[in-house]
Every structure is written in C-alpha cells, then in structure tokens.
Scaffold this motif. Structure first.
Motif, short mmCIF file in Angstrom:
data_model
loop_
_atom_site.label_atom_id
_atom_site.label_comp_id
_atom_site.label_asym_id
_atom_site.label_seq_id
_atom_site.Cartn_x
_atom_site.Cartn_y
_atom_site.Cartn_z
N GLY A 209 5.23 19.99 -14.04
CA GLY A 209 5.29 20.56 -15.72
C GLY A 209 4.16 21.67 -16.49
O GLY A 209 4.05 22.34 -16.77
N LEU A 210 2.77 21.23 -15.86
CA LEU A 210 1.85 22.32 -16.09
C LEU A 210 2.10 23.80 -15.51
O LEU A 210 1.62 24.22 -16.51
N VAL A 211 2.41 23.52 -14.99
CA VAL A 211 1.91 25.27 -13.92
C VAL A 211 3.68 25.67 -14.66
O VAL A 211 3.79 26.93 -14.30
N SER A 212 4.72 25.08 -14.73
CA SER A 212 5.71 25.79 -15.61
C SER A 212 5.56 25.63 -17.05
O SER A 212 6.62 26.85 -17.00
N GLY A 213 4.81 25.30 -17.57
CA GLY A 213 4.84 25.76 -19.00
C GLY A 213 5.37 24.40 -19.76
O GLY A 213 4.64 25.27 -21.06
N ARG A 214 5.79 23.61 -19.48
CA ARG A 214 6.73 22.69 -19.69
C ARG A 214 5.58 22.01 -20.91
O ARG A 214 5.80 20.92 -21.49
N VAL A 215 4.41 21.80 -20.29
CA VAL A 215 3.12 21.36 -20.78
C VAL A 215 1.88 21.57 -21.44
O VAL A 215 1.14 22.73 -20.69
N THR A 216 1.43 21.04 -22.87
CA THR A 216 0.01 21.78 -22.82
C THR A 216 -0.93 20.60 -22.35
O THR A 216 -0.65 19.74 -22.19
N CYS A 354 9.07 30.91 -27.66
CA CYS A 354 9.89 30.38 -27.48
C CYS A 354 9.55 29.44 -26.94
O CYS A 354 7.98 28.63 -27.28
N ARG A 355 10.15 27.92 -27.02
CA ARG A 355 9.20 26.80 -27.18
C ARG A 355 8.49 26.97 -25.50
O ARG A 355 7.58 26.40 -25.37
N THR A 375 4.45 25.37 -25.66
CA THR A 375 3.96 24.66 -24.85
C THR A 375 2.91 25.40 -23.52
O THR A 375 3.11 26.84 -24.15
N GLY A 376 2.42 25.08 -22.73
CA GLY A 376 1.38 25.79 -21.69
C GLY A 376 0.09 26.39 -21.88
O GLY A 376 -0.03 25.91 -22.97
N GLY A 377 -0.59 26.29 -20.91
CA GLY A 377 -2.08 26.76 -20.75
C GLY A 377 -1.89 27.90 -20.13
O GLY A 377 -1.21 28.84 -19.90
N VAL A 378 -3.19 28.13 -20.11
CA VAL A 378 -3.41 29.23 -19.67
C VAL A 378 -3.94 29.67 -18.11
O VAL A 378 -3.63 31.15 -17.76
#
Length: 425
Positions: A209-216, A354-355, A375-378
């Motif tokens: 979820g982190l690498v795909s950008g679904r999770v912040t 987008c989400r 959502t998502g991280g750097v």
C-alpha cells in the motif's frame, strides 16, 4: 550462466537482472535478505525465441502467458521451490520481476513490471513467472521506456530505457510477514557514514500500500545527530497475508494516530541504510520489512532522482497543501481521474487530481503537467516516476478531488507541496 535456476546467494551479473543482483551481493555480505532463487534471463530468452515479439504488445503478453515451460526448467523451478518453502512457516513466496532494464542508476522502472505476493504452490509460482515475463510488454512499462528514451520532461535522455525492453529474470523469495514495512532513501555521505542522511517512510503490515501510493505513510528524516524531522501519516489501511492471499483491512483509529516505528527503530534503519549504501557504492532506495526483531532487506536499487529540497511555508493564497513529492512548478486545468476509464479525458498540460495513482497510470505522465493525490508518500512508485520524468507532484492532499473543481486552473509548486487556485472553470 546456463542453469534454469540460480540460488540467490550465488546470483551475479546481468543474467539475474537489476533487482536480484544487489540483493545477492548483500546476502553474501551478511545482510538479512530473505533467501530465494532466480530464474535467469537465459530462460526468458529461450521462452521468447520462438515468438513474434515485434507484434502488438497485447499479443506478445498473451503468447508469453500461454507459453509452456520446458520440462527441465519446470522441474528445476519445482525443486528449488520445494527447498525454499520446506523451511518456511507460511509455505508462501514473493515472485518479483528482475529485468535487465530496471533498478539501474538512471531508471528505476518503479512499479512498472509485475510482482506477485503470497504465492503458494508450483502452479502459482509458474504462472507468476510467466506474468513477470509478460509484464515486459504491459502498457505502463512500454510508456515508461518511451519517457526514458525522450529524457522525460527534464530532458535527461537514456537511450537504453527506450525501445529496448531489456530481458526479464524473475526473483522468487521466501515470504516475510511483517508488522511494519517501508522504504528508505539513504545518501551515505563520507567514509564511515559521516554526513549520511536517510529519509524513511513506513506503514503497518505489508508495504504494498505504501509503494503503490494507496497509503499515506509515517515519515522521518535522520542524520548523524538523530531524527531531524517526522510526520505521522494517515495509514488508513493495511495489508496482511491470510493463508495464500493478501487481505486489506482498516487500521484502528489509535494506530493511525501513533507512529508505526519507535525512534530506536528509526535510528537502526538509518544505520542499516548507511551500511547498505556503502556496501553497494552510492545512494540507495531500500525496501525493508520489520519481522519480529529482524529488519529484512527486500530491495536495494540506486536512487535515480533527488527528493525535493525542503521549502519554506510561505503564507499566501494556497488552497491546499500536501507532501512535496517531485520538484518543479506547473499551471494547468484540473482533470479528475478515478481510474482507467477516465484516461481518455486527459489532455496535454492537464493537472491530474486523483485519490491515488497506480503504476498502470504511467502513460498519463506523458501528457500531464503535474500530479496531485489524496494519499501517498514521497517514496511511493508514482513519486519516483514523477521525479524521473520531471513533472511536479504534491501528494497526501486531503479531499483534493472534492476541493479542486474539474477544469479549475491551478498552480502546483512541487518543491513546497503547495497548490494555488489561479482561476475558475
């Protein structure tokens, strides 16, 4: 190297691809890397030898997915899998692409090829290997290579990333059931780690979820003096293995609000990142998993593009703020994208709102001026690709799709993580 299967601790050279080679080097150096084996590019080369790979990509994919493995290759994979899972509590493996054209010092191909998680049994592994081969010709990988050949928006050309699809090795590794997973970028500094800096992102459970950008995710910056910056992410969902599949579930409110790593863990990760960067010779993008009291290294590719430098928070007409994901500025019309059905509506110069993004959305990066996500991280795949191709990105912007009207004109500052309304429709 002519063997159908190579143990990971003996893997080396271009035959094992860009993902497997550095992990093998780390495993031989004593780092905690899950054991596994590699199906080298020679097997892929034989599989495509009789196919018309000059045809439409979809036809090439279909042919590879239907390709029967030679009995000698099938038997070697089955024996290696039995050895690997025989010492595993879960009986599962991860099957990941390891192309000769990915995880290089110029192009990461982050998320562009296939990976399969929590795979069980010979049939499942065999199908996953073919899916990795076929992903050489999926739409996002083809679009990514085209961006690389043109040098992206930043003008940095890389001819090897263009029409050349490379050759696909496949990495099969023992499955890891983590409490916490994440990614860190480490710049090793001088000899002995002096001046080293690490940026860490982490989330509960499996890191997909982190690498795909679904999770912040949660975020830390660490240097020789300790933790210099931190940010608690929403971490609204988590993935965990249940039997032979990955199940996504909501994270309880208390766990969303607290960091998923202790400061001691963060400092340990920084030290590990420095050691890995020094062992492999330069800044490294390391995917890791915390399993019990062990930190397992799952990936160790070069850092291909610098993170945005911290920018001051200047008061003004900003309508929204988020995580500075990719440097640069752009002005364009808001285009809401909810999924592939909306792709045809995107016009050159639009700002994608987008989400979340998905690696399958890479073709949009050929036309979009910038990207805004909820959502998502750097350190997510979308942010990495945005930096490589030179378009600004602002991530983790709460309710961006509701607060930015379609066709409104916005200015994006990817260094400051700021979005300014320029005009209505």
């Amino acid at each position: 190297m002519s063997s159908a299967v190579v143990d990971l601790d003996a893997a080396c050279g271009p035959e094992v691809g860009g993902k497997a080679a550095p992990l093998a080097e780390l495993l031989r150096a004593g780092f905690d890397v899950p054991p596994g084996f590699v199906v080298p590019v020679s097997v892929f080369r034989d599989a495509v030898a009789g196919l018309d790979i000059a045809g439409p990509p979809q036809e090439v994919r279909e042919k590879l997915l239907a390709t029967a493995l030679p009995p000698s290759v099938d038997g070697a994979i089955a024996r290696a899998l039995d050895r690997l899972t025989g010492r595993s509590a879960s009986g599962c493996v991860a099957v990941r692409s390891s192309s000769s054209s990915e995880d290089t010092d110029r192009r990461s191909a982050a998320g562009q090829h296939h990976s399969a998680l929590a795979v069980r049994g010979r049939v499942g592994v065999r199908d996953a290997i073919r899916a990795c081969w076929a992903s050489t010709w999926n739409e996002r990988a083809v679009a990514y290579r085209a961006l690389g050949a043109r040098g992206g928006r930043g003008g940095r050309s890389d001819e090897s990333a263009g029409a050349d699809a490379g050759e696909m090795a496949v990495l099969v590794q023992e499955w890891v059931d983590p409490q916490v997973s994440g990614v860190m970028f480490t710049w090793p500094g001088m000899a002995g780690g002096s001046g080293a800096v690490t940026v860490i992102e982490a989330t509960w459970g499996i890191g997909d979820g982190l690498v795909s950008g679904r999770v912040t995710p949660d975020y830390w910056t660490v240097d020789g003096t300790g933790v210099s910056a931190r940010r608690i992410g929403a971490k609204a969902e988590r993935g965990d293995r249940v039997g032979g599949r990955i199940v996504t579930s909501p994270v309880p409110a208390a766990d969303r609000a607290r960091p998923c790593l202790r400061d001691d863990d963060v400092r340990t990760l920084h030290a590990l990142g420095v050691r890995i960067s020094q062992a492999l010779g330069g800044p490294r993008d390391v995917e890791w998993a915390l399993e019990g009291d062990r930190i397992r290294a799952l990936q160790a590719r070069p850092v291909t593009a610098e993170l945005p430098a911290p920018a001051p928070q200047v008061p003004g007409r900003d309508v929204l703020r988020g995580v500075a994901g990719a440097a640069g500025t752009a002005t364009g019309r808001v285009r809401h994208v909810r999924g592939p059905a909306d792709f045809r509506q995107v016009r050159p110069g639009d700002v994608l709102v987008c989400r979340e993004t998905d690696p399958a959305w890479t073709p949009l990066f050929t036309v979009a001026a910038a990207v805004i996500t909820e959502t998502g991280g750097v350190l997510s795949h979308a942010a990495i690709v945005a930096r490589e191709v030179g378009i600004p990105a602002v991530l983790g912007v709460e309710a961006a799709t509701a607060r930015l009207a379609a066709d409104a004109v916005v200015h994006i500052d990817g260094d400051a993580g700021a979005i300014t309304l320029v005009g209505p429709k």
